[in-house]
Scaffold this active site. Structure first.
Site, mmCIF file in Angstrom:
data_model
loop_
_atom_site.group_PDB
_atom_site.id
_atom_site.type_symbol
_atom_site.label_atom_id
_atom_site.label_comp_id
_atom_site.label_asym_id
_atom_site.label_seq_id
_atom_site.Cartn_x
_atom_site.Cartn_y
_atom_site.Cartn_z
ATOM 1 N N GLY A 6 0.841 -1.205 0.000
ATOM 2 C CA GLY A 6 0.000 0.000 0.000
ATOM 3 C C GLY A 6 0.869 1.244 0.000
ATOM 4 N N ILE A 122 1.476 2.663 7.165
ATOM 5 C CA ILE A 122 0.652 3.474 8.070
ATOM 6 C C ILE A 122 0.237 2.640 9.273
ATOM 7 C CG2 ILE A 122 -0.238 5.004 6.253
ATOM 8 C CD1 ILE A 122 -2.956 3.431 6.579
ATOM 9 N N ASP A 123 0.280 1.291 9.152
ATOM 10 C CA ASP A 123 -0.227 0.413 10.220
ATOM 11 C C ASP A 123 0.719 0.332 11.424
ATOM 12 O OD1 ASP A 123 -2.203 -0.111 8.357
ATOM 13 O OD2 ASP A 123 -1.321 -2.000 7.691
ATOM 14 N N ARG A 158 -25.390 12.317 19.505
ATOM 15 C CA ARG A 158 -25.262 11.046 18.793
ATOM 16 C C ARG A 158 -24.040 10.262 19.237
ATOM 17 N NH1 ARG A 158 -26.413 13.461 12.799
ATOM 18 N NH2 ARG A 158 -28.638 12.972 12.714
ATOM 19 N N GLY A 166 -5.470 -0.296 9.706
ATOM 20 C CA GLY A 166 -4.487 -0.869 10.633
ATOM 21 C C GLY A 166 -4.332 -2.364 10.464
ATOM 22 N N ARG A 266 -24.168 7.063 14.180
ATOM 23 C CA ARG A 266 -23.714 7.231 12.794
ATOM 24 C C ARG A 266 -22.314 6.655 12.656
ATOM 25 N NH1 ARG A 266 -28.348 8.374 12.272
ATOM 26 N NH2 ARG A 266 -29.248 10.273 11.342
ATOM 27 N N HIS A 272 -9.139 5.242 2.644
ATOM 28 C CA HIS A 272 -7.847 5.583 2.046
ATOM 29 C C HIS A 272 -7.441 7.043 2.236
ATOM 30 C CE1 HIS A 272 -8.733 1.683 0.346
ATOM 31 N NE2 HIS A 272 -7.440 1.566 0.129
ATOM 32 N N GLN A 274 -6.740 8.113 4.902
ATOM 33 C CA GLN A 274 -5.663 7.970 5.889
ATOM 34 C C GLN A 274 -4.284 7.811 5.252
ATOM 35 O OE1 GLN A 274 -7.198 5.091 9.224
ATOM 36 N NE2 GLN A 274 -8.506 4.899 7.443
ATOM 37 N N ARG A 275 -4.256 7.396 3.998
ATOM 38 C CA ARG A 275 -2.972 7.140 3.332
ATOM 39 C C ARG A 275 -2.601 8.236 2.340
ATOM 40 N NH1 ARG A 275 -3.705 1.168 1.526
ATOM 41 N NH2 ARG A 275 -3.340 1.999 -0.551
#
Ligand code: F6P
Length: 342
Positions: A6, A122-123, A158, A166, A266, A272, A274-275
């Site tokens: 990734g 990223i993980d 809410r 991850g 909700r 993605h 996040q990347r």
């Protein structure tokens, strides 16, 4: 040099650092297109000063990436070795996570290919290093999202469920959850039950807090007091490294929370986002330090190693050390997060 798996913010900063230091020393730098696929297919491009200009803040990877595994392809390894030879390469810097570096380690061990690794994901689930680059950027993006969700959650009374990436570890969930002040965090390593999560939310309401933020890691298995548990995935098929595509647990958890507590709920799946985009300053610096170290290892002719962060120092570790297991969230980190549940 190749980037595999990734994509992740900071890849271009590593490419720039490896190339800059190597060019100064008179080495020629070549990029392999789209990870291991490019070595299997013999797709290369020159990386001169012009190509590496302006890379430091740029997200993604200028080399492209793929999840190709040469060990899973008929004749894949032979083609990698032949193309390496034909292109008259002296060394390979592989920038990637568990899968990409696992291939680099095997090619070095089993075929003597001169490889050096740089830990990306990223993980943050790679053993052998304290932190991978890309993680800080992902955590920053998730934290900002959690901050934003707080104001809308509060306005509507809410419950907001935020699903983060991850894979099989909860690093992104725990770090962004702590930073963003999440009320419940669910991770794969230490799965609290759905009943417990609902209990924390009900406790908050009993204390007069009419909204809650729940962060759930995509790899969390819905776990029940009955002992039953269930993983949620996008599809059952696995990629060339045997990974299923996770995602969707947030939706199911939100439904359960609403049904069990009666509170309007909700869900937001950060996916993605996040990347994507520019790396944080911390990731730019870490990626740069990793890149310089990888260039040094190549220059010194030291292979089968990976650049690694230990405390505040960049060191090297054997590539073999980083494959075959995942760096999971330790109990004390999760305990820290739990101190703010409910
Ligand atoms: O390993 C990085 C990662 O973003 C994981 O967190 C996630 O499960 C996976 O990659 C998503 O993969 P893809 O980009 O193939 O959908």
């Amino acid at each position: 040099m190749l980037t595999g798996g990734g994509d992740c913010p900071g890849l271009n900063a590593v490419i720039r650092a490896v190339a800059r230091r190597s060019q100064v020393r008179g080495h020629e730098v070549v990029g392999v297109r789209e990870g291991w696929r490019g070595l299997v297919e013999g797709r290369f491009e020159q990386l001169g000063p012009r190509e590496i200009s302006g890379l430091l803040p740029r997200g993604g990877t200028i080399l492209g990436t793929s999840r190709t595994n040469p060990f899973g392809l008929d004749g894949g390894v032979e083609r990698v070795l032949a193309n390496f030879e034909q292109e008259r390469l002296d060394a390979l810097v592989a920038i990637g996570g568990e899968d990409t570096l696992g291939v680099a380690a095997r090619l070095h061990e089993e075929h003597g290919l001169p490889t050096v690794g740089v830990p990306k994901t990223i993980d943050n689930d790679l053993p052998g290093t304290d932190y991978t680059f890309g993680f800080d950027t992902a955590v920053s993006i998730c934290t900002e999202a959690i901050d934003r969700l707080h104001t809308t959650a509060e306005s509507h009374n809410r419950v907001m469920v935020v699903e983060v990436m991850g894979r099989h570890t909860g690093w992104i969930a725990v770090m962004s959850g702590i930073a963003g002040g999440a009320d419940v965090i669910l991770i794969p390593e230490q799965p609290i039950t759905v009943e417990q999560a609902c209990g924390e939310i009900e406790n908050r309401h009993a204390r007069g807090k009419d909204f809650s933020i729940v962060v759930v890691s995509e790899g969390y298995e819905l776990t029940y007091e009955s002992g039953e548990s269930r993983q949620v995935a996008q599809e059952a098929a696995v990629d060339q490294f045997g990974h299923i595509r996770l995602g969707g647990v947030g939706q199911e958890l939100a439904r359960e929370i609403e049904e069990r507590t009666g509170f309007e709920t909700r869900v937001t799946v950060l996916g993605h986002v996040q990347r994507g985009g520019s790396p944080t300053p911390r990731d730019r610096v870490l990626a740069t330090r990793y890149g310089l170290k990888a260039a040094d290892l190549v220059h010194e002719g030291r292979f089968g190693l990976m650049a690694s962060l230990r405390g505040d120092s960049i060191v090297e570790v054997p590539l073999a050390e980083v494959t075959g297991s995942l760096k999971t969230v330790p109990e004390d980190w999760y305990a820290l997060a739990k101190a703010f549940f409910g």
